[in-house]
Motif scaffolding. Structure first.
Motif, PDB file in Angstrom:
ATOM      1  N   PRO A   1       0.819  -1.215   0.000  1.00 39.99           N
ATOM      2  CA  PRO A   1       0.000   0.000   0.000  1.00 39.99           C
ATOM      3  C   PRO A   1       0.855   1.268   0.000  1.00 39.99           C
ATOM      4  O   PRO A   1       1.934   1.306   0.601  1.00 39.99           O
ATOM      5  N   ALA A   2       0.359   2.276  -0.682  1.00 39.80           N
ATOM      6  CA  ALA A   2       1.035   3.573  -0.688  1.00 39.80           C
ATOM      7  C   ALA A   2       0.922   4.223   0.682  1.00 39.80           C
ATOM      8  O   ALA A   2       0.024   3.899   1.471  1.00 39.80           O
ATOM      9  N   LEU A   3       1.848   5.120   0.979  1.00 39.91           N
ATOM     10  CA  LEU A   3       1.732   5.920   2.196  1.00 39.91           C
ATOM     11  C   LEU A   3       0.541   6.855   2.032  1.00 39.91           C
ATOM     12  O   LEU A   3       0.447   7.585   1.052  1.00 39.91           O
ATOM     13  N   ASP A   4      -0.350   6.825   2.985  1.00 42.47           N
ATOM     14  CA  ASP A   4      -1.660   7.469   2.841  1.00 42.47           C
ATOM     15  C   ASP A   4      -1.875   8.499   3.954  1.00 42.47           C
ATOM     16  O   ASP A   4      -1.967   8.130   5.126  1.00 42.47           O
ATOM     17  N   PRO A   5      -1.965   9.790   3.601  1.00 43.69           N
ATOM     18  CA  PRO A   5      -2.188  10.810   4.629  1.00 43.69           C
ATOM     19  C   PRO A   5      -3.446  10.565   5.457  1.00 43.69           C
ATOM     20  O   PRO A   5      -3.452  10.813   6.662  1.00 43.69           O
ATOM     21  N   ARG A   6      -4.494  10.069   4.821  1.00 40.56           N
ATOM     22  CA  ARG A   6      -5.723   9.805   5.577  1.00 40.56           C
ATOM     23  C   ARG A   6      -5.495   8.707   6.614  1.00 40.56           C
ATOM     24  O   ARG A   6      -5.954   8.820   7.761  1.00 40.56           O
ATOM     25  N   GLU A   7      -4.784   7.648   6.209  1.00 37.51           N
ATOM     26  CA  GLU A   7      -4.504   6.572   7.160  1.00 37.51           C
ATOM     27  C   GLU A   7      -3.646   7.086   8.313  1.00 37.51           C
ATOM     28  O   GLU A   7      -3.869   6.728   9.472  1.00 37.51           O
ATOM     29  N   ILE A   8      -2.656   7.919   7.994  1.00 35.95           N
ATOM     30  CA  ILE A   8      -1.817   8.502   9.045  1.00 35.95           C
ATOM     31  C   ILE A   8      -2.684   9.241  10.055  1.00 35.95           C
ATOM     32  O   ILE A   8      -2.569   9.044  11.275  1.00 35.95           O
ATOM     33  N   ALA A   9      -3.552  10.116   9.560  1.00 35.42           N
ATOM     34  CA  ALA A   9      -4.386  10.913  10.453  1.00 35.42           C
ATOM     35  C   ALA A   9      -5.270  10.025  11.317  1.00 35.42           C
ATOM     36  O   ALA A   9      -5.394  10.236  12.533  1.00 35.42           O
ATOM     37  N   GLU A  10      -5.877   9.003  10.709  1.00 33.86           N
ATOM     38  CA  GLU A  10      -6.767   8.124  11.464  1.00 33.86           C
ATOM     39  C   GLU A  10      -6.004   7.325  12.520  1.00 33.86           C
ATOM     40  O   GLU A  10      -6.453   7.196  13.669  1.00 33.86           O
TER      41      GLU A  10
END
Length: 219
Positions: free
Chosen positions: A73-82
């Motif tokens: 998976p790509a690094l995901d800003p939304r996942e980071i925030a969650e």
């Protein structure tokens, strides 16, 4: 039963090693993985490899493509925030609980960890490891099994992002200041303040990670 043991251990080995490579970014985010090359590098057969891949897909650490291939998976800003938002809530809860339960021996342990953090603040990996040990110690003192279990699950996924929060000397020194504040709060007499302090620390790390990933994606 005897015949199944090598395959089971091979599958577990493949799972652990692939997970390590994904979390430590030895596989590039977005990279497609090829079973023949993986089987050769891991020295396992395709059956245990596929068991490992299925498990990693279930943990959202690999993505199944419609063609049947798998991608990191790509690094995901939304996942980071969650992830960081959930971790912040858990850290706040555990800091409050720890503040209510902390003993003199705990205070000495926490103080020693923060002192090691100060001694190692110029070294990225060591500072990160020492900071994690502070959070682990607070979780132990809090002794909330569900919070610890959920925290471990969240932290497992955050390994891919943790280096983004620790990449600059400025952030490491800021984190040390925040760790000192957490120590003071957890060893004080105000559980709510302890929770707020721990929460603010994780949110600061989240903001740093989002800034770092934004720079990386723009580059």
């Amino acid at each position: 039963m005897t015949r199944s043991e090598p395959r089971a251990s091979g599958g577990y080995f493949a799972y652990v090693e692939l997970k390590r490579r994904i979390l430590h970014l030895e596989f590039e985010p977005g990279q497609r993985l090829y079973e023949p090359a993986l089987a050769e590098s891991l020295e396992v057969s395709r059956t245990p490899l596929r068991e490992a891949i299925r498990r990693l897909i279930a943990e959202n650490l690999l993505t199944q493509q419609p063609t049947g291939g798998v991608v990191v998976p790509a690094l995901d800003p939304r996942e980071i925030a969650e992830l960081y938002d959930v971790r912040a809530a858990l850290e706040a809860l555990m800091a409050r609980e720890a503040c209510r339960k902390v003993t003199d021996d705990d205070v000495r342990q926490l103080t020693g960890i923060v002192e090691r953090n100060a001694a190692l603040v110029n070294f990225a990996d060591e500072a990160m490891t020492t900071g994690k040990s502070l959070h682990d110690a607070i979780a132990r003192i809090a002794n909330n099994s569900w919070a610890s279990r959920l925290h471990d699950q969240v932290s497992d996924h955050m390994v891919r992002y943790r280096h983004l929060t620790n990449s600059t000397q400025q952030r490491r020194e800021a984190a040390l200041t925040e760790h000192r504040a957490i120590l003071e709060a957890v060893t004080g007499d105000d559980p709510e303040h302890a929770g707020q302090t721990a929460y603010a620390h994780v949110i600061a790390a989240r903001d740093q990670a989002l800034q770092a990933i934004g720079t990386r994606l723009d580059g």
